[in-house]
Write an enzyme that holds these catalytic residues in place. Structure first.
Site, short mmCIF file in Angstrom:
data_model
loop_
_atom_site.label_atom_id
_atom_site.label_comp_id
_atom_site.label_asym_id
_atom_site.label_seq_id
_atom_site.Cartn_x
_atom_site.Cartn_y
_atom_site.Cartn_z
N LYS A 1 -13.65 4.04 7.75
CA LYS A 1 -14.41 4.64 6.65
C LYS A 1 -15.90 4.37 6.81
O LYS A 1 -16.74 5.18 6.44
CB LYS A 1 -13.88 4.07 5.33
CG LYS A 1 -14.48 4.69 4.07
CD LYS A 1 -13.56 4.50 2.88
CE LYS A 1 -13.35 3.04 2.57
NZ LYS A 1 -14.53 2.42 1.95
N HIS B 1 0.87 -1.17 0.00
CA HIS B 1 0.00 0.00 0.00
C HIS B 1 0.91 1.22 0.00
O HIS B 1 1.02 1.94 0.98
CB HIS B 1 -0.89 0.04 1.25
CG HIS B 1 -1.98 -0.97 1.24
ND1 HIS B 1 -3.27 -0.66 0.89
CD2 HIS B 1 -1.98 -2.28 1.51
CE1 HIS B 1 -4.03 -1.74 0.97
NE2 HIS B 1 -3.26 -2.74 1.35
#
Length: 933
Positions: free
Chosen positions: A595, A149
């Site tokens: 999120k 990532h």
């Protein structure tokens, strides 16, 4: 703060300011010499005004007006200038930290928390019984897992040049006056190299590049640091509890996702899995062979002067093919024989995975050859046995001093890294597993419509298939591209295990795991790909890779323990767990839960899930190992690792910890030997303290505190959801007021920005979600909703406020939540965020949503101050406060220039230079914020 205190603080930071001034001056000279006076003068005027803005001497518009309409050919070098100012300021801060640490040690002060020295003192004071220590550390593991990532936006060339400047600056600090001028010329040369090097890539990073980037940290630091730490910890614990055989396996064993994480990344293929494993093995083999060459040179001990053990004699006899060569040097002959065998081991292992590999190890260059090619070592333990024989012979002959040098290092290295270097995890989404299993079952005639089955029937069908050795497919089976690729990856993982051993692929992780069938579908794929053995009449099923559910959303975290409990009631699954010593790993997702529900709700959902899983492990008699999917930024689980470990609930660690390391955090932690050692020490320190000491500190107040957090989390989630999930137009506001669309163009990784080709928040990956809010200086994922929750619960009641203040002092979890929140809010700037909000076309939408953000921001800052008693956000983190003072004026022009260029792009100027300018500002801001995604 008193005058004396202020003066002392200024004295302590004076060397840092001098370093920043020196490096800034060198960069300024370079810009003037190579870009001309027009660019240099603009950079200087903007820099001066940016610092005046920071000191609140002028309005923010002073900088904005200077940059409005600036020609793009001038804007690009200006952006690069401030990006490099930030990078060099970071470098100076890293040197300052080392300087402070050295001064602390020289003063003879007590070791600081997060160091192993401090942890050992705490353990000594606690007098933990040896039997208890042995029980809790019987399956000990600390595993940082590097993941693909990469919000690390620096190119390798920039990274390497920065490292050289850092080393030169350190030499400059120690050098006599006569040598400083030469060093400063070299520093200027390296700064010029930086200036002449492009900051961003023209093409997207490939997965093969990510593999190479991940492995470079081993050559830089990890090959040296990890074995040394393992040896030190084993010795320190062994001296305290000598009656226990503690840490029979090395405690610190690293892992990787790079090349094995296929979730949302179609570029991870069977070939990539083989490449990742073979290149990692090549790094390990290369290091061992180099060490053996050096040992042969140094251990040229003569048989006329030393006596050796029979085991060493036997090794020497099968060493050099010519018995006359080094006839009286048994150690050299023995080591040569070991090298011959290891060379053949390396050649066969890597060839089995990647026949065309030419890797950096270049086995032939080590000169070990044998007419018969040598007999390869079946396992790393066989190699260790030979090295141990050399060690034992040296010690028997009174030469322990020689055994404790390079030979000891090599033995610790082999014990730690084996033939595989790092455990390569596999990961895929449960939805993909279902699709592939559906196709396999239909092709084999087992069931024509697997998705139509209710969950109990799915479980019954899958367990029936897991009991049989019969494969579902024949060699002539024709599969879809997706099914063929997924099976190919599992078969590649099986080949890796066959070539390098079971530790090479330790886990198979299921993203978005919500049911027992999700676990069994993965097991069926592992069986079909040759990794899972279903067993027979005399043996149960077994699999070298543990099946690991990843619980990500808040709902899945809440249901995680019940999902796992249901799986353990399935005999076929429980037998797989039993075959792994009743060890079950569970991964907890920080990014998607945040999120999904916001900062406070996600953090508490994770804590609650851990409490439930700990209780489940106790009831079912399993050894629970938690894997924390933490990102670099607070919005994705970031923050100080030591504090995060101590903030875990009681029983959640028990000597075992795995966590992901991502993005620019990897370079910050592991690029230099000193920082790598400190950060790895902090992981172990936190793990030992959380395992062996009572760090939660709640006692009988635990359940009432948990109930209070339940209520706060529900309130926080409601406030967050009201904005993110319920406010009409929010997604459009997010898309227009942040550079989220442009994040997808930044060539920082091989993975697409979204799991699916949609524009919804739920399908967007956590990295672009967090990074976009960071670029716009809102930092929304790291705080929004918390202020409302805390303020509503307190409701003006002094006793309730006192209750939260008490929890802040006593409970590491609550203290860490508020501390991390403060860190991220200190990096926010709503005046700058307002400039980004101006990019939203709909004025009413802009005003409505930005007003909600402003109110929540002010509310959160105020309630944080009330609970903590701190007069500013970073009162408990003076080093970060100093860092912000030094670096953040350089962010001003980068943010202002980004808004200017986004406005131009969205008005129709899609020229290559404008796009490049936006990407450069993103790079510079990510470097400055240091935890962008």
């Amino acid at each position: 703060m008193g005058d004396a205190q202020t003066a002392a603080g200024n004295d302590a930071t004076q060397p840092l300011r001098e370093d920043i001034r020196f490096l800034g001056g060198v960069l300024g000279d370079t810009i003037r010499d190579h870009e001309g006076p027009e660019v240099f003068d603009l950079v200087e005027r903007v820099r001066v005004e940016a610092f005046r803005v920071r000191r609140e001497e002028v309005e923010r518009s002073a900088v904005g007006e200077m940059l409005t309409g600036v020609d793009i050919t001038v804007a690009l070098p200006l952006i690069r200038a401030f990006s490099y100012f930030v990078l060099l300021a970071n470098l100076a801060e890293d040197i300052q930290r080392d300087r402070r640490r050295a001064a602390h040690e020289a003063a003879g002060e007590a070791p600081q928390d997060s160091s192993l020295a401090a942890t050992y003192r705490k353990l000594d004071a606690a007098a933990v019984p040896g039997e208890r220590v042995a029980e809790l550390l019987s399956d000990a593991l600390v595993s940082p897992v590097i993941t693909a990532h990469p919000t690390e936006t620096r190119r390798r060339t920039v990274f390497d040049t920065q490292s050289r400047i850092t080393e030169l600056m350190r030499q400059r600090l120690r050098a006599p006056e006569a040598e400083r001028e030469t060093l400063e010329i070299e520093i200027r040369r390296q700064v010029l190299t930086l200036w002449r090097t492009a900051l961003i890539r023209l093409s997207r990073l490939r997965i093969q590049d990510e593999i190479a980037v991940g492995l470079r940290y081993y050559e830089l630091t990890l090959l040296d640091v990890i074995p040394a730490i393992n040896a030190g910890v084993r010795a320190a614990l062994g001296s305290r509890w000598p009656e226990q055989r503690l840490l029979p396996k090395p405690l610190l064993r690293p892992g990787s996702w790079i090349g094995g994480d296929r979730d949302g990344n179609p570029y991870v293929t069977a070939e990539v899995v083989r490449t990742a494993a073979s290149q990692a093995a090549g790094v390990a083999f290369g290091r061992y062979l180099r060490d053996l060459v050096q040992l042969e040179k140094t251990l040229a001990l003569s048989a006329r002067l030393v006596s050796v053990t029979p085991a060493l004699d036997a090794l020497a006899d099968r060493g050099y093919p010519d018995p006359r060569t080094y006839a009286d040097e048994p150690y050299r002959r023995a080591l040569y024989g070991i090298r011959v065998r290891l060379t053949e081991t390396a050649r066969q292992a890597v060839a089995a995975l990647d026949p065309a590999a030419a890797g950096p190890w270049e086995f032939e260059s080590y000169g070990a050859s044998d007419p018969d090619g040598g007999t390869p070592y079946p396992t790393p333990q066989d190699l260790l046995d030979d090295l141990d024989a050399v060690d034992a012979s040296l010690r028997a002959g009174g030469d322990a001093l020689l055994a404790d040098d390079l030979l000891a290092t090599l033995r610790y290295s082999v014990e730690t890294f084996g033939f595989h270097l790092q455990g390569l995890d596999m990961r895929q989404n449960s939805e993909t597993h279902e699709q592939v299993v559906t196709e396999l079952l239909a092709w084999a005639g087992v069931h024509p419509d697997y998705p139509s089955l209710p969950e109990p029937e799915r479980v019954e069908l899958l367990t029936r298939e897991l009991r049989t050795r019969r494969p579902l497919l024949s060699p002539r089976a024709r599969l879809s591209e997706q099914a063929a690729e997924e099976l190919g990856i599992v078969r590649a993982a099986a080949a890796v295990v066959a070539a390098l051993g079971p530790d090479a692929v330790p886990n198979y992780i299921i993203s978005m795991c919500t049911s027992v069938s999700d676990l069994l579908e993965a097991a069926l794929l592992l069986k079909e790909g040759g990794l899972l053995d279903p067993g027979g009449a005399d043996s149960g099923p077994s699999c070298p890779a543990g099946i690991v559910p990843l619980f990500e959303t808040i709902e899945d975290l809440a249901a995680g323990a019940s999902t796992l409990a249901a799986a353990l009631r399935v005999p076929e699954y429980r037998e797989l767990v039993a075959a792994r010593g009743m060890r079950q790993e569970v991964m907890l997702g920080y990014s998607d839960s945040n999120k999904d529900g916001g900062y406070l709700a996600a953090n508490w959902a994770l804590y609650r899930a851990e409490l439930d899983l700990v209780e489940l492990a106790r009831e079912h008699g399993i050894r629970l190992r938690l894997f924390h999917g933490r990102g670099g930024t607070v919005g994705r689980g970031g923050g100080r690792s030591y504090d995060a470990i101590l903030a875990q609930p009681a029983g959640a660690v028990r000597g075992a910890l795995r966590l992901t390391e991502q993005g620019e955090v990897i370079a910050a932690k592991y690029a230099e030997r000193g920082s790598a050692h400190r950060n790895l020490e902090s992981l172990i320190a936190g793990t030992l303290e959380s395992t062996l000491l009572d760090v939660e500190g709640l006692g009988a107040d635990a359940e009432p505190s948990y109930a209070l957090m339940d209520e706060l989390a529900a309130r926080a989630r409601a406030a967050y959801s009201q904005l993110v999930h319920e406010t009409p137009g929010f997604v459009e506001y997010f898309r227009q007021s942040t550079p989220v669309a442009e994040v997808g163009d930044l060539n920082i990784g091989s993975r697409p920005a979204s799991r699916k080709p949609t524009n919804s928040v739920s399908d967007l990956r956590a990295i672009p979600w967090v990074m976009s809010w960071s670029q716009a200086r809102v930092m929304l994922p790291g705080w929004y909703g918390t202020g409302t929750a805390l303020e509503e619960w307190i409701d003006g009641d002094p006793e309730r406020l006192a209750r939260l203040s008490d929890l802040y002092r006593r409970w590491p979890f609550f203290r860490t939540v508020l501390s991390n929140l403060a860190q991220v809010m200190a990096k926010s700037d709503l005046d700058i965020a307002a400039r980004y909000a101006e990019l939203v076309d709909d004025i009413d939408l802009r005003k409505r949503i930005f007003a909600m953000i402003e109110r929540e921001h002010a509310r959160t800052v105020a309630v944080h101050a009330a609970i903590t008693g701190n007069d500013h956000l970073l009162a408990d983190n003076p080093s970060l406060a100093e860092s912000i003072r030094n670096r953040f004026p350089y962010l001003e022009p980068l943010n202002q220039m980004q808004v200017e260029l986004l406005r131009r792009l969205r008005a129709g100027d899609d020229s290559e230079l404008v796009k490049r300018g936006i990407l450069l500002t993103m790079n510079g801001l990510a470097t400055a914020l240091r935890n962008s995604g």
